[in-house]
Design an enzyme around this catalytic site. Structure first.
Site, PDB file in Angstrom:
ATOM      1  N   HIS A  37       0.761  -1.180   0.061  1.00  0.00           N
ATOM      2  CA  HIS A  37       0.042  -0.118  -0.018  1.00  0.00           C
ATOM      3  C   HIS A  37       0.792   1.273   0.003  1.00  0.00           C
ATOM      4  O   HIS A  37       0.314   2.339  -0.695  1.00  0.00           O
ATOM      5  CB  HIS A  37      -0.820   0.006   1.233  1.00  0.00           C
ATOM      6  CG  HIS A  37      -1.891  -0.981   1.452  1.00  0.00           C
ATOM      7  ND1 HIS A  37      -1.924  -1.867   2.418  1.00  0.00           N
ATOM      8  CD2 HIS A  37      -2.981  -1.464   0.521  1.00  0.00           C
ATOM      9  CE1 HIS A  37      -2.669  -2.750   2.322  1.00  0.00           C
ATOM     10  NE2 HIS A  37      -3.627  -2.186   1.184  1.00  0.00           N
ATOM     11  N   ASP A 152      -3.946  -6.959  -7.686  1.00  0.00           N
ATOM     12  CA  ASP A 152      -5.392  -7.154  -8.034  1.00  0.00           C
ATOM     13  C   ASP A 152      -5.531  -7.078  -9.494  1.00  0.00           C
ATOM     14  O   ASP A 152      -6.110  -6.047  -9.754  1.00  0.00           O
ATOM     15  CB  ASP A 152      -6.030  -6.597  -7.112  1.00  0.00           C
ATOM     16  CG  ASP A 152      -5.740  -6.964  -5.679  1.00  0.00           C
ATOM     17  OD1 ASP A 152      -6.514  -7.708  -4.927  1.00  0.00           O
ATOM     18  OD2 ASP A 152      -5.118  -6.076  -4.928  1.00  0.00           O
TER      19      ASP A 152
HETATM   20  P1  AMP Z   1      -6.695  -3.415  -0.437  1.00  0.00           P
HETATM   21  O1  AMP Z   1      -6.346  -2.773   0.793  1.00  0.00           O
HETATM   22  O2  AMP Z   1      -6.283  -4.935  -0.228  1.00  0.00           O
HETATM   23  O3  AMP Z   1      -7.824  -3.266  -0.974  1.00  0.00           O
HETATM   24  O4  AMP Z   1      -5.694  -2.869  -1.450  1.00  0.00           O
HETATM   25  C1  AMP Z   1      -5.608  -1.540  -1.648  1.00  0.00           C
HETATM   26  C2  AMP Z   1      -4.837  -1.299  -2.843  1.00  0.00           C
HETATM   27  O5  AMP Z   1      -3.355  -1.666  -2.611  1.00  0.00           O
HETATM   28  C3  AMP Z   1      -5.133  -2.086  -4.415  1.00  0.00           C
HETATM   29  O6  AMP Z   1      -5.090  -1.062  -5.243  1.00  0.00           O
HETATM   30  C4  AMP Z   1      -4.227  -3.268  -4.236  1.00  0.00           C
HETATM   31  O7  AMP Z   1      -3.937  -3.653  -5.462  1.00  0.00           O
HETATM   32  C5  AMP Z   1      -3.067  -2.518  -3.691  1.00  0.00           C
HETATM   33  N1  AMP Z   1      -1.993  -3.662  -3.257  1.00  0.00           N
HETATM   34  C6  AMP Z   1      -2.493  -4.430  -2.195  1.00  0.00           C
HETATM   35  N2  AMP Z   1      -1.261  -5.239  -1.967  1.00  0.00           N
HETATM   36  C7  AMP Z   1      -0.210  -4.638  -2.960  1.00  0.00           C
HETATM   37  C8  AMP Z   1       0.979  -5.189  -3.230  1.00  0.00           C
HETATM   38  N3  AMP Z   1       1.575  -6.181  -2.644  1.00  0.00           N
HETATM   39  N4  AMP Z   1       1.688  -4.585  -4.095  1.00  0.00           N
HETATM   40  C9  AMP Z   1       1.119  -3.137  -4.669  1.00  0.00           C
HETATM   41  N5  AMP Z   1      -0.233  -3.087  -4.661  1.00  0.00           N
HETATM   42  C10 AMP Z   1      -0.876  -3.717  -3.506  1.00  0.00           C
END
Ligand code: AMP
Length: 283
Positions: A37, A152
């Site tokens: 994030h 994602d």
């Molecule tokens: P989430 O909190 O899981 O909904 O993720 C929020 C954002 O962070 C989304 O755009 C995810 O694709 C991105 N994200 C989550 N994990 C990663 C990672 N390991 N590397 C890059 N972006 C990420």
């Protein structure tokens, strides 16, 4: 860093700033922030005058009640991390702030088939929930740029599509997958893994990398997938939800190399109860 909880307050603040010519970068998250994030936050801070991070565990994108209830939260720690990374604003709304009206919770979208496969097929209603909340958050935060992780990948493609068909004035910026040194893609769900499970989960990336090599060396897609499944299932903690080679644009699964000019390999597995996804660009 400013903290907003109310939609009207953040909306009028950002409208004013936008009117004064400031650029707004937006990173929507569900919290339990990790370095993945924060890499999105860093990029937004570099590219915009104001960076807004939202933390909202969106109930309407969870098709599994247990998964929603078990989703990790750590708001105090998240705020500290965002401050350290020079985020300008954190937006932490309640469910009622985002969905003041019950029928705002589930809008219907036409994803032009992008939701038919992989996550869409395995998590019914998930992408409608995601698109609903992202559209609502965009209306509130009016970002010039919004940052989404390639982890994602299907979500990223679907958001690009929604922004496009709804003529939203936001650039969707795809960001690279941030990994642990052992290759495990960072995820809030990793917090639910024990030490042994984490170690086991790190093989997901190794299996993807080897499959890419196999595939590019001419081994058939069917054999490559079979080998991947065997490698994963060799560990008793793993079960496979799907393994799919797909066209990176339409996300349609392919059976042969010659069916596409841009191919992505996507995987979803369970390590015990915890569902993890990952992917690798093949060509
Ligand atoms: P989430 O909190 O899981 O909904 O993720 C929020 C954002 O962070 C989304 O755009 C995810 O694709 C991105 N994200 C989550 N994990 C990663 C990672 N390991 N590397 C890059 N972006 C990420």
């Amino acid at each position: 860093m400013m903290l907003f909880k109310h939609t009207n307050a953040i909306k009028s603040y950002l409208y004013k700033k936008k009117g004064e010519g400031e650029t707004i970068g937006f990173v929507p998250t569900m919290g339990a922030l990790h370095q993945g994030h924060l890499s999105l936050i860093n990029q937004s801070v570099k590219e915009n005058d104001i960076t807004v991070c939202s933390i909202f565990v969106n109930p309407s994108q969870f098709n599994n009640k247990k998964d929603f209830e078990n989703y990790p939260t750590d708001i105090d720690d998240d705020i500290k991390k965002l401050e350290k990374h020079n985020c300008s604003i954190v937006f932490v709304p309640s469910v009622d702030e985002i969905y003041p009206d019950e029928n705002l919770k589930h809008q219907a979208f036409d994803f032009n088939g992008l939701d038919k496969y992989m996550e869409g097929a395995h998590r019914p209603g998930h992408f409608n929930g995601v698109a609903t909340v992202v559209k609502r958050l965009f209306e509130i935060c009016i970002p010039h740029r919004a940052y989404f992780g390639k982890k994602d990948f299907q979500q990223l493609r679907i958001i690009q599509h929604v922004v496009n068909i709804h003529n939203m004035n936001t650039d969707v910026v795809p960001c690279e997958i941030y990994r642990e040194p052992n290759g495990l893609a960072m995820s809030s769900r990793n917090r639910r893994l024990g030490e042994e499970e984490k170690e086991v989960a790190s093989s997901i990336h190794k299996v993807l990398t080897e499959a890419k090599k196999d595939f590019l060396s001419g081994i058939s897609l069917e054999r490559t997938k079979k080998k991947m499944t065997e490698q994963i299932l060799a560990n008793r903690l793993f079960s496979v939800d799907y393994i799919e080679f797909a066209d990176s644009k339409s996300l349609r699964p392919i059976q042969n190399y010659n069916e596409t000019t841009q191919c992505i390999l996507c995987i979803a597995v369970y390590v015990n109860e915890v569902r993890l996804i990952d992917n690798i660009s093949v060509f």
